[in-house]
Design an enzyme around this catalytic site. Structure first.
Site, mmCIF file in Angstrom:
data_model
loop_
_atom_site.group_PDB
_atom_site.id
_atom_site.type_symbol
_atom_site.label_atom_id
_atom_site.label_comp_id
_atom_site.label_asym_id
_atom_site.label_seq_id
_atom_site.Cartn_x
_atom_site.Cartn_y
_atom_site.Cartn_z
ATOM 1 N N ASP A 37 33.100 12.253 39.707
ATOM 2 C CA ASP A 37 33.166 11.082 38.854
ATOM 3 C C ASP A 37 33.734 9.947 39.698
ATOM 4 O O ASP A 37 34.831 10.073 40.245
ATOM 5 C CB ASP A 37 34.079 11.364 37.655
ATOM 6 C CG ASP A 37 34.051 10.271 36.607
ATOM 7 O OD1 ASP A 37 33.054 9.535 36.534
ATOM 8 O OD2 ASP A 37 35.029 10.158 35.851
ATOM 9 N N ARG B 252 32.556 17.821 35.403
ATOM 10 C CA ARG B 252 31.672 17.183 36.367
ATOM 11 C C ARG B 252 32.031 17.564 37.793
ATOM 12 O O ARG B 252 33.177 17.873 38.086
ATOM 13 C CB ARG B 252 31.703 15.673 36.209
ATOM 14 C CG ARG B 252 33.096 15.114 36.340
ATOM 15 C CD ARG B 252 33.258 13.773 35.706
ATOM 16 N NE ARG B 252 33.038 13.870 34.294
ATOM 17 C CZ ARG B 252 33.358 12.955 33.419
ATOM 18 N NH1 ARG B 252 33.897 11.851 33.795
ATOM 19 N NH2 ARG B 252 33.125 13.114 32.153
#
Length: 188
Positions: A100, A97
């Site tokens: 986060d 990602r």
């Protein structure tokens, strides 16, 4: 609603439009006040091995204490909006990602209740990787197991006491194996 304190973990292992994960975390922290959350304290940045092992490049992690006038659900919504602004796509649980922002705790609240918290805390790893809770669970049910959360959190909230485990952040960190703590390396 009166202002309350929230603990959050920040992480990322992919570049965003802002740049490398370190730049993304710093930019996300700068967005929090614009979204209505006052940043009370921020940890150093840390490099941590990807979790679970082999799932992607190493992460950059941090933790922060935020003050906010809303409830936990509103704080979570704010965090999700900032994640989205930095290109976060929720395609795979525990996947790679750009950003986060995990809500770890809201003061001493246990949500939605102690039984649900305990059920998620006891969930075997293979089920943790596949299932997503229907409700917000606070404190984060596995924060006490993760050096990549506790090392940065110890910088800013070492004396916060987990309302179920009745252990401070410093004590939970000391409970972890030395090799797990050593894997979390300060960047600055």
């Amino acid at each position: 609603m009166p202002e309350q304190l929230f603990l959050i973990a920040l992480g990322g292992n992919l570049p965003s439009d802002t740049g490398a994960p370190e730049a993304t975390l710093r930019a996300a922290l700068a967005q929090l006040p614009k979204a209505g959350a006052r940043v009370v304290a921020v940890s150093r940045l840390y490099e941590t091995p990807c979790f679970p092992a082999g799932a992607g490049p190493d992460y950059v992690n941090a933790a922060a204490v935020l003050a906010f006038d809303g409830d936990p659900a509103e704080m979570l919504q704010l965090l999700h909006e900032i994640e989205s602004a930095f290109g976060r796509a929720r395609q795979q649980r525990w996947g790679q990602r750009t950003l986060d922002l995990d809500l770890l705790a809201a003061g001493a609240q246990v949500l939605p209740d102690r039984a649900t918290f305990e059920a998620w805390r006891a969930l075997p790893l293979e089920q943790q990787m596949r299932r997503t809770p229907e409700n917000l669970i606070l404190p984060h049910p596995r924060m006490h197991e993760r050096a990549f959360v506790l090392v940065p959190l110890n910088d800013v909230a070492s004396d916060w006491v987990h309302p179920v485990l009745e252990r401070s952040v410093a004590a939970m960190l000391a409970d972890l194996p030395a090799d797990a703590r050593a894997e979390v390396r300060a960047l600055d």
